[in-house]
Design an enzyme around this catalytic site. Structure first.
Site, PDB file in Angstrom:
ATOM      1  CD1 TRP A  24      -2.102  -2.133   2.050  1.00 33.64           C
ATOM      2  CD2 TRP A  24      -2.876  -1.449   0.064  1.00 33.64           C
ATOM      3  NE1 TRP A  24      -3.071  -3.017   1.634  1.00 33.64           N
ATOM      4  CE2 TRP A  24      -3.556  -2.626   0.430  1.00 33.64           C
ATOM      5  CE3 TRP A  24      -3.186  -0.828  -1.150  1.00 33.64           C
ATOM      6  CZ2 TRP A  24      -4.540  -3.207  -0.372  1.00 33.64           C
ATOM      7  CZ3 TRP A  24      -4.167  -1.404  -1.958  1.00 33.64           C
ATOM      8  CH2 TRP A  24      -4.829  -2.575  -1.558  1.00 33.64           C
TER       9      TRP A  24
ATOM     10  CG  ASP B 269      -3.329   3.926   4.199  1.00 34.59           C
ATOM     11  OD1 ASP B 269      -4.375   3.725   4.844  1.00 34.59           O
ATOM     12  OD2 ASP B 269      -3.004   3.268   3.188  1.00 34.59           O
TER      13      ASP B 269
ATOM     14  CE  LYS C 217      -8.520  -3.401   4.121  1.00 33.83           C
ATOM     15  NZ  LYS C 217      -7.786  -2.355   3.503  1.00 33.83           N
TER      16      LYS C 217
HETATM   17  C1  LIG Z   1      -7.089  -2.038   2.231  1.00 32.02           C
HETATM   18  C2  LIG Z   1      -6.049  -0.985   2.289  1.00 32.02           C
HETATM   19  C3  LIG Z   1      -5.910  -0.025   1.279  1.00 32.02           C
HETATM   20  C4  LIG Z   1      -6.764  -0.020   0.018  1.00 32.02           C
HETATM   21  O1  LIG Z   1      -7.993   0.481   0.301  1.00 32.02           O
HETATM   22  P1  LIG Z   1      -9.080   0.735  -0.853  1.00 32.02           P
HETATM   23  O2  LIG Z   1     -10.188   1.368  -0.066  1.00 32.02           O
HETATM   24  O3  LIG Z   1      -9.430  -0.588  -1.437  1.00 32.02           O
HETATM   25  O4  LIG Z   1      -8.501   1.649  -1.852  1.00 32.02           O
HETATM   26  C5  LIG Z   1      -4.942   0.949   1.440  1.00 32.02           C
HETATM   27  N1  LIG Z   1      -4.145   0.982   2.524  1.00 32.02           N
HETATM   28  C6  LIG Z   1      -4.241   0.058   3.502  1.00 32.02           C
HETATM   29  C7  LIG Z   1      -3.340   0.149   4.688  1.00 32.02           C
HETATM   30  C8  LIG Z   1      -5.191  -0.956   3.416  1.00 32.02           C
HETATM   31  O5  LIG Z   1      -5.301  -1.856   4.395  1.00 32.02           O
END
Ligand SMILES: *Cc1c(COP(=O)(O)O)cnc(C)c1O
Length: 356
Positions: A99, A166, A190
């Site tokens: 990511w 993030d 999540k």
């Molecule tokens: C799942 C995830 C993403 C991607 O998220 P999307 O909403 O599918 O774009 C990005 N960063 C982390 C840390 C993730 O766990």
């Protein structure tokens, strides 16, 4: 049979969230209409957004001068939206996984990117610690929890430049000092809601410093001015998020979630260490995630992977397959996962060892 949902995302939500969302789909607030078919500008729905925003601020103790936005496009769109709004010349990124590297790739479209450190050399099995952040960058971007590799940065960094994080997979799992961040963002699927809504916590005075024109939908300022209602928001996902936030509050807030998360992670990591058939993939205990627990079969038992997979499924365990870049197993034990489910997995590992 009771299912124990260890999926990485979309993932387990509280029963409270699922039931209340189901009710609102059938009849929203006794209106005789489904929440799926009402205007996002109706009084009742605006109240949903307002309450969700207020609870976000309350639960994370977000200071004055910050806005909370509910957007679309997932964390993946934030990889571009952050540099679009903040990157003038140069930005720094910490590369801790897939990511993080995707975020780096997008940022390069907008300016110079300095990768301050990377753990790619050992398949992202640790969090780099001793790195220097240049003082002339517009911001430093980090990924606090690396969902795929099961590593986590447990502390809020102290840096002299604006910090962007993030937090897709660890938001609300531990207390965070929001005042140390310029932006915190994440996809909701999540720890918060079904897929479809993206949260962004943003320090208002970080904006307005880049020279490029910004399309309205990409412009944080426009979304702040319109209170997440510049266009039609993902209504049902926001409604679900509100239910989860209410549930967090009822459970005792972020501190209570953190205490429970520590306990869940502790019993699972302890079993991985004790059980001769398994081994954790993260190098140091201090970097181990309390949200995504990655483990593989020990060398001597490599041929038992498929057997354990079947054994665990038969015991009601779902979503344990590790990401293809790590292999083995990954137990995602997000906020909504009860201690009993983690205990059930631990028991399953013990039983498998006993019968082997
Ligand atoms: C799942 C995830 C993403 C991607 O998220 P999307 O909403 O599918 O774009 C990005 N960063 C982390 C840390 C993730 O766990």
């Amino acid at each position: 049979m009771k299912k124990h949902n260890f999926s990485a995302g979309p993932s387990i939500l509280s029963q409270f969230t699922i039931e209340n969302t189901a009710k609102a789909i059938l009849d929203f607030n006794g209106s005789g209409l489904s929440i799926l078919e009402i205007s996002h500008r109706s009084k009742d729905f605006i109240a949903v957004v307002d309450e969700a925003t207020a609870l976000f601020k309350e639960l994370l103790q977000i200071p004055e001068g910050y806005s909370v936005l509910f957007l679309q496009g997932g964390a993946s769109l934030q990889f571009a939206q952050v540099p679009y709004n903040l990157l003038n010349k140069k930005a720094a990124y910490l590369d801790t996984g897939v990511w993080a590297s995707k975020a780096i790739k997008e940022a390069k479209l907008f300016g110079e990117v300095t990768v301050v450190a990377s753990s790619k050399d050992r398949n992202y099995a640790y969090i780099p610690k001793d790195f220097k952040v240049p003082e002339d960058v517009d911001y430093l971007h980090i990924t606090t929890n690396n969902t795929i590799y099961g590593t986590e940065l447990h502390k809020d960094l102290n840096v002299k430049v604006p910090l962007v994080a993030d937090m897709s997979s660890d938001i609300f799992s531990r207390p965070v000092d929001v005042s140390k961040y310029a932006i915190i963002y994440g996809g909701a699927q999540k720890n918060l809601a079904p897929a479809g809504v993206t949260f962004v916590i943003i320090k208002n005075d970080i904006l307005g410093k880049v020279d490029r024109p910004i399309p309205s939908m990409m412009n944080y300022q426009i979304h702040i001015e319109n209170e997440s209602m510049f266009n039609t928001p993902p209504c049902i996902a926001i409604y679900s998020a509100l239910q989860t936030l209410k549930w967090y509050k009822e459970q005792g807030g972020v501190a209570a979630m953190y205490a429970l998360n520590l306990k869940k992670a502790e019993i699972l990591y302890a079993e991985i260490e004790r059980n001769k058939m398994f081994r954790g993939t993260v190098e140091k205990a201090e970097d181990r995630s309390i949200m995504n627990v990655c483990f593989v079969m020990d060398e001597a038992y490599k041929d038992k992977e498929e057997d354990f997979s079947k054994f665990a499924s038969a015991a009601g365990m779902v979503g344990l397959k590790g990401h293809r870049s790590v292999g083995g197993f990954r137990a995602s034990i997000y906020n909504a996962m009860p201690l009993e489910s983690v205990q059930a997995l631990v028991n399953c590992m013990k039983e498998f060892e006993a019968k082997a």
